[in-house]
Design a protein around this motif. Sequence first.
Motif, PDB file in Angstrom:
ATOM      1  N   ARG A  25     -34.468   6.236  37.453  1.00  0.00           N
ATOM      2  CA  ARG A  25     -33.091   6.707  37.320  1.00  0.00           C
ATOM      3  C   ARG A  25     -32.174   5.551  36.912  1.00  0.00           C
ATOM      4  O   ARG A  25     -32.425   4.396  37.261  1.00  0.00           O
ATOM      5  CB  ARG A  25     -32.576   7.315  38.634  1.00  0.00           C
ATOM      6  N   GLY A  66     -32.511   1.570  42.459  1.00  0.00           N
ATOM      7  CA  GLY A  66     -33.526   1.812  41.443  1.00  0.00           C
ATOM      8  C   GLY A  66     -34.434   0.616  41.241  1.00  0.00           C
ATOM      9  O   GLY A  66     -35.662   0.766  41.107  1.00  0.00           O
ATOM     10  N   VAL A 111     -28.230   7.182  40.401  1.00  0.00           N
ATOM     11  CA  VAL A 111     -28.593   6.923  41.794  1.00  0.00           C
ATOM     12  C   VAL A 111     -27.384   7.047  42.702  1.00  0.00           C
ATOM     13  O   VAL A 111     -27.451   7.605  43.805  1.00  0.00           O
ATOM     14  CB  VAL A 111     -29.232   5.521  41.932  1.00  0.00           C
ATOM     15  N   THR A 130     -36.981   7.885  41.454  1.00  0.00           N
ATOM     16  CA  THR A 130     -35.789   7.057  41.649  1.00  0.00           C
ATOM     17  C   THR A 130     -35.888   5.757  40.873  1.00  0.00           C
ATOM     18  O   THR A 130     -34.890   5.238  40.372  1.00  0.00           O
ATOM     19  CB  THR A 130     -35.593   6.758  43.148  1.00  0.00           C
TER      20      THR A 130
END
Length: 302
Positions: free
Chosen positions: A57, A266, A62, A54
């Motif tokens: 990303r 993120g 997200v 994550t």
Amino acid sequence: MSNPLVNQIDQPLKRNTRGKKKPSDNSVSKYAAYTFLILLCLIWIIPVVFGISTSFRSQTEVVSSGFRLLPKDWTIDNYIATLTNTSTAPILRWLWNSLFIATTHTLLVVVIISLTGYGYSRMKFKGRDTLFFTLLGISFFPGVVNLIPSYKIIDAFGWVNTAWAMIIPGLAGMGNIFLVRQFMNGLPKDLDESARVDGASDFRIYLSIIVPLVKPILIVCALFSFTGSWNDFLWPVIVYTDVEKMPVTAGLLLLQDIYGNYRMIGQLMGSAILAIIPTLLLFLFAQKYFVQSINLNSGIKG
């Protein structure tokens, strides 16, 4: 037509084969144990992998995508934004604060618990065991019970918003002292007696003989102390209000207010990953000492 000589050789071999336990007898329990351990590993590692992915990303991914273990497009924009934000969320400053606090706390812990463990294990004085087990029993009370008295003491010394508020409390943890004492009890007392015959003092015996032998357990206690200080969350949130002086755990709570919306997840995860890197590296380099510390006589050779 069978050869009698071959039959005579085969019969003992067959008897030995029948008497042996088949290697597949324990295979079911072995495979069950492996399966259980693999499942536990997956339960632990999947959230970690998802958190790391994550952090790489994009903000759009997200928000828009559902559950995906790995991102479609890898990016380091979250880390760049986190590291360049030096006004509202100085993550590098927080990491330095945590490193200074945890390192200083750990060094003092090693000195104090080694001296205290030596006193409880090798020195004789009236009420030694009673005092030790009384303090050990008191240490079983939950730490949250001492929050208000501890804060009052810290405030009286003027240590609020200073590193001393994190360094001093917990230096003489009875859990660490217990481990060191038990490890020292496994060392033969003949070492002390031989050194005293040669004219060595208690401090000389402690420094030159005992400390080198208990190095594995001291390293383990140091590792526990460092990670405990680094990961401590509740206490720094209470004693710190200055953003510049916060350790990283208190800073992460502040980041939830700054990055706590879906478009900033993120960056929040990137900050969390940066916070776990030092303790992860420490565990990788110090893991061999866990095995050494299991054997209370690991310092004795011959």
